[in-house]
Design an enzyme around this catalytic site. Structure first.
Site, PDB file in Angstrom:
ATOM      1  N   TYR A  78      -1.456  -0.979  10.106  1.00 17.91           N
ATOM      2  CA  TYR A  78      -1.637  -1.417   8.718  1.00 17.91           C
ATOM      3  C   TYR A  78      -0.468  -0.939   7.852  1.00 17.91           C
ATOM      4  O   TYR A  78       0.155  -1.727   7.121  1.00 17.91           O
ATOM      5  CB  TYR A  78      -2.968  -0.859   8.212  1.00 17.91           C
ATOM      6  CG  TYR A  78      -3.225  -1.004   6.737  1.00 17.91           C
ATOM      7  CD1 TYR A  78      -3.769  -2.179   6.216  1.00 17.91           C
ATOM      8  CD2 TYR A  78      -2.949   0.040   5.857  1.00 17.91           C
ATOM      9  CE1 TYR A  78      -4.029  -2.299   4.847  1.00 17.91           C
ATOM     10  CE2 TYR A  78      -3.202  -0.072   4.496  1.00 17.91           C
ATOM     11  CZ  TYR A  78      -3.731  -1.244   4.000  1.00 17.91           C
ATOM     12  OH  TYR A  78      -3.983  -1.365   2.653  1.00 17.91           O
ATOM     13  N   SER A  96       0.852  -1.196   0.000  1.00 20.38           N
ATOM     14  CA  SER A  96       0.000   0.000   0.000  1.00 20.38           C
ATOM     15  C   SER A  96       0.884   1.241   0.000  1.00 20.38           C
ATOM     16  O   SER A  96       1.964   1.248   0.605  1.00 20.38           O
ATOM     17  CB  SER A  96      -0.861  -0.007   1.260  1.00 20.38           C
ATOM     18  OG  SER A  96      -1.385   1.272   1.508  1.00 20.38           O
TER      19      SER A  96
HETATM   20  N1  LIG Z   1      -8.450  -0.564  -1.713  1.00 20.32           N
HETATM   21  C1  LIG Z   1      -7.374   0.195  -1.628  1.00 20.32           C
HETATM   22  O1  LIG Z   1      -7.420   1.415  -1.892  1.00 20.32           O
HETATM   23  C2  LIG Z   1      -6.063  -0.404  -1.247  1.00 20.32           C
HETATM   24  C3  LIG Z   1      -4.952   0.445  -1.236  1.00 20.32           C
HETATM   25  C4  LIG Z   1      -3.713  -0.083  -0.896  1.00 20.32           C
HETATM   26  C5  LIG Z   1      -3.603  -1.437  -0.610  1.00 20.32           C
HETATM   27  N2  LIG Z   1      -4.700  -2.229  -0.617  1.00 20.32           N
HETATM   28  C6  LIG Z   1      -4.509  -3.660  -0.294  1.00 20.32           C
HETATM   29  O2  LIG Z   1      -5.161  -4.450  -1.253  1.00 20.32           O
HETATM   30  C7  LIG Z   1      -5.503  -5.712  -0.703  1.00 20.32           C
HETATM   31  C8  LIG Z   1      -6.955  -6.007  -1.019  1.00 20.32           C
HETATM   32  O3  LIG Z   1      -7.771  -5.057  -0.350  1.00 20.32           O
HETATM   33  P1  LIG Z   1      -9.183  -4.569  -0.900  1.00 20.32           P
HETATM   34  O4  LIG Z   1      -9.161  -3.098  -0.848  1.00 20.32           O
HETATM   35  O5  LIG Z   1      -9.483  -5.266  -2.160  1.00 20.32           O
HETATM   36  O6  LIG Z   1     -10.131  -5.031   0.300  1.00 20.32           O
HETATM   37  P2  LIG Z   1     -11.347  -6.055   0.395  1.00 20.32           P
HETATM   38  O7  LIG Z   1     -12.322  -5.804  -0.687  1.00 20.32           O
HETATM   39  O8  LIG Z   1     -11.804  -5.971   1.809  1.00 20.32           O
HETATM   40  O9  LIG Z   1     -10.658  -7.463   0.144  1.00 20.32           O
HETATM   41  C9  LIG Z   1      -9.793  -8.016   1.106  1.00 20.32           C
HETATM   42  C10 LIG Z   1      -9.764  -9.505   0.942  1.00 20.32           C
HETATM   43  O10 LIG Z   1      -8.857 -10.059   1.901  1.00 20.32           O
HETATM   44  C11 LIG Z   1      -9.551 -11.094   2.601  1.00 20.32           C
HETATM   45  N3  LIG Z   1      -8.997 -11.284   3.934  1.00 20.32           N
HETATM   46  C12 LIG Z   1      -8.865 -10.392   4.931  1.00 20.32           C
HETATM   47  N4  LIG Z   1      -8.330 -10.981   6.010  1.00 20.32           N
HETATM   48  C13 LIG Z   1      -8.132 -12.277   5.665  1.00 20.32           C
HETATM   49  C14 LIG Z   1      -7.602 -13.393   6.347  1.00 20.32           C
HETATM   50  N5  LIG Z   1      -7.192 -13.321   7.617  1.00 20.32           N
HETATM   51  N6  LIG Z   1      -7.536 -14.569   5.700  1.00 20.32           N
HETATM   52  C15 LIG Z   1      -7.977 -14.684   4.428  1.00 20.32           C
HETATM   53  N7  LIG Z   1      -8.478 -13.664   3.737  1.00 20.32           N
HETATM   54  C16 LIG Z   1      -8.557 -12.475   4.354  1.00 20.32           C
HETATM   55  C17 LIG Z   1     -10.999 -10.646   2.629  1.00 20.32           C
HETATM   56  O11 LIG Z   1     -11.843 -11.720   2.938  1.00 20.32           O
HETATM   57  P3  LIG Z   1     -13.335 -11.483   3.539  1.00 20.32           P
HETATM   58  O12 LIG Z   1     -14.195 -11.023   2.403  1.00 20.32           O
HETATM   59  O13 LIG Z   1     -13.678 -12.824   4.053  1.00 20.32           O
HETATM   60  O14 LIG Z   1     -13.217 -10.442   4.607  1.00 20.32           O
HETATM   61  C18 LIG Z   1     -11.129 -10.147   1.202  1.00 20.32           C
HETATM   62  O15 LIG Z   1     -11.289 -11.236   0.329  1.00 20.32           O
HETATM   63  C19 LIG Z   1      -5.219  -5.616   0.800  1.00 20.32           C
HETATM   64  O16 LIG Z   1      -3.973  -6.225   1.090  1.00 20.32           O
HETATM   65  C20 LIG Z   1      -5.148  -4.116   1.029  1.00 20.32           C
HETATM   66  O17 LIG Z   1      -4.333  -3.822   2.129  1.00 20.32           O
HETATM   67  C21 LIG Z   1      -5.936  -1.747  -0.922  1.00 20.32           C
END
Ligand SMILES: NC(=O)c1ccc[n+]([C@@H]2O[C@H](COP(=O)([O-])OP(=O)(O)OC[C@H]3O[C@@H](n4cnc5c(N)ncnc54)[C@H](OP(=O)(O)O)[C@@H]3O)[C@@H](O)[C@H]2O)c1
Length: 320
Positions: A205, A179
């Site tokens: 985080y 991130s």
């Molecule tokens: N969105 C952004 O702007 C952004 C920016 C920078 C980095 N990121 C990174 O991108 C990645 C994806 O995030 P997202 O924004 O797409 O969020 P999201 O829609 O909440 O997706 C996160 C995924 O991770 C899963 N997860 C969380 N904890 C877990 C665990 N302990 N074991 C297995 N699966 C787990 C969730 O499962 P559940 O559905 O079961 O909760 C979900 O499938 C993350 O690493 C986040 O830090 C996102």
């Protein structure tokens, strides 16, 4: 347009603003320099694992890999959410080879069981995408803070368990979805369980995301030359995770956030682009190498990197 031309002054100014770089307008501007030929590269006969593949960037990554004909293993913690994502990815990609495995990244036992039952002798790629930002301090049954366990220790253990199969795969890759928040943090192992200060989920985080970038370099050295290792950041992406964890940020930026497909673009590109174009151990944003530090105060020394590695080794060895 010359795809290799250096960025213009306006581009550099917009990138420095962060706002007009991490948002959807930044993606569209950067995408003008993408090579369309890269989007045609197919991944048939390859096996890819994507963690957290039922939502947001992980689901878009899995869909992008399936559209390129890879066999994709969705690693999800919830059977119902995982099954729904699997059906949707199969339908949208028209590609049947989408498999589901249930595992919780914060649980070493769950990851060991996953590694034991995975049938694939060779794996071509592993995307460490699963993640969440928690506003409360939670400890896992092993006593690790949940953010650290999910983003750092779990991926470390899974990489360790699967590295023989990654080494067996042809031109394999390991990708961390980090991130841009990590730019604010220096690695500091002194109070990882937050027992000595009030818990700050955003800092926990961003700190875990910094650790992912450091471990990318460490894994790159250890897995070379068989496996290429990369970290990337997706910018600001409209996902359920952001809406839930950062409601005020979400309301403020909503119309400017990237789609999950735009957030996943660099992951899918890192999965498919010719290996010679992706030097191992680097940090990427919008298909370009990105700096690992924007601030002098976040820079670590080799001894910090060594300490982090030893910490991870010790933490995942506890339950062996
Ligand atoms: N969105 C952004 O702007 C952004 C920016 C920078 C980095 N990121 C990174 O991108 C990645 C994806 O995030 P997202 O924004 O797409 O969020 P999201 O829609 O909440 O997706 C996160 C995924 O991770 C899963 N997860 C969380 N904890 C877990 C665990 N302990 N074991 C297995 N699966 C787990 C969730 O499962 P559940 O559905 O079961 O909760 C979900 O499938 C993350 O690493 C986040 O830090 C996102």
């Amino acid at each position: 347009m010359d795809l290799n031309a250096p960025p213009s002054l306006l581009d550099r100014l917009l990138d420095r603003s962060v706002y007009f770089s991490f948002d959807a307008s930044g993606y569209r501007r950067h995408a003008q320099k993408f090579d369309p030929a890269d989007d045609q590269i197919q991944l048939e006969d390859q096996v890819w694992l994507v963690t957290g593949a039922n939502s947001g960037i992980g689901r878009a990554t899995a869909l992008g890999l399936a559209r390129r004909s890879a066999t994709v293993v969705l690693v999800c913690r919830d059977e119902a959410r995982g099954s729904a994502a699997r059906a949707e990815i199969q339908r949208l990609s028209g590609h049947p080879n989408v498999q589901l495995e249930i595992a919780d990244l914060s649980s070493p036992g769950s990851l060991r069981a996953l590694a034991e039952r995975l049938p694939h002798p060779e794996i071509n790629g592993l995307v460490h995408n699963a993640g969440a930002l928690s506003d409360t301090r939670q400890l896992t049954p092993e006593g690790n803070e949940l953010t650290w366990a999910t983003h750092v220790l779990g991926p470390f253990l899974l990489t360790k368990l699967l590295s023989p199969r990654l080494k067996a795969g042809v031109a394999s890759r390991l990708i961390f979805v980090s991130s841009g928040g990590m730019y604010t943090q220096r690695i500091d192992l002194s109070d990882l369980d937050w027992s000595q200060r009030p818990f700050d989920g955003t800092v926990a985080y961003a700190h875990a995301k910094r650790a992912q970038v450091i471990l990318t370099k460490e894994w790159a050295q250890r897995l070379a030359p068989a496996v290429s290792v990369s970290a990337m950041h997706p910018g600001w992406v409209d996902t359920p995770g952001v809406e839930k964890a950062l409601p005020r940020f979400y309301r403020f930026t909503r119309g400017r956030l990237r789609t999950p497909e735009q957030g996943a673009d660099t992951v899918v590109w890192l999965a498919a682009a010719p290996r010679e174009r992706i030097p191992t151990g680097r940090f990427w944003f919008d298909r370009r190498p990105a700096p690992e530090h924007l601030l002098e105060r976040t820079k670590e020394h080799q001894e910090d990197r060594d300490r982090l590695w030893r910490h991870c080794e010790a933490a995942v060895a506890v339950n062996e």
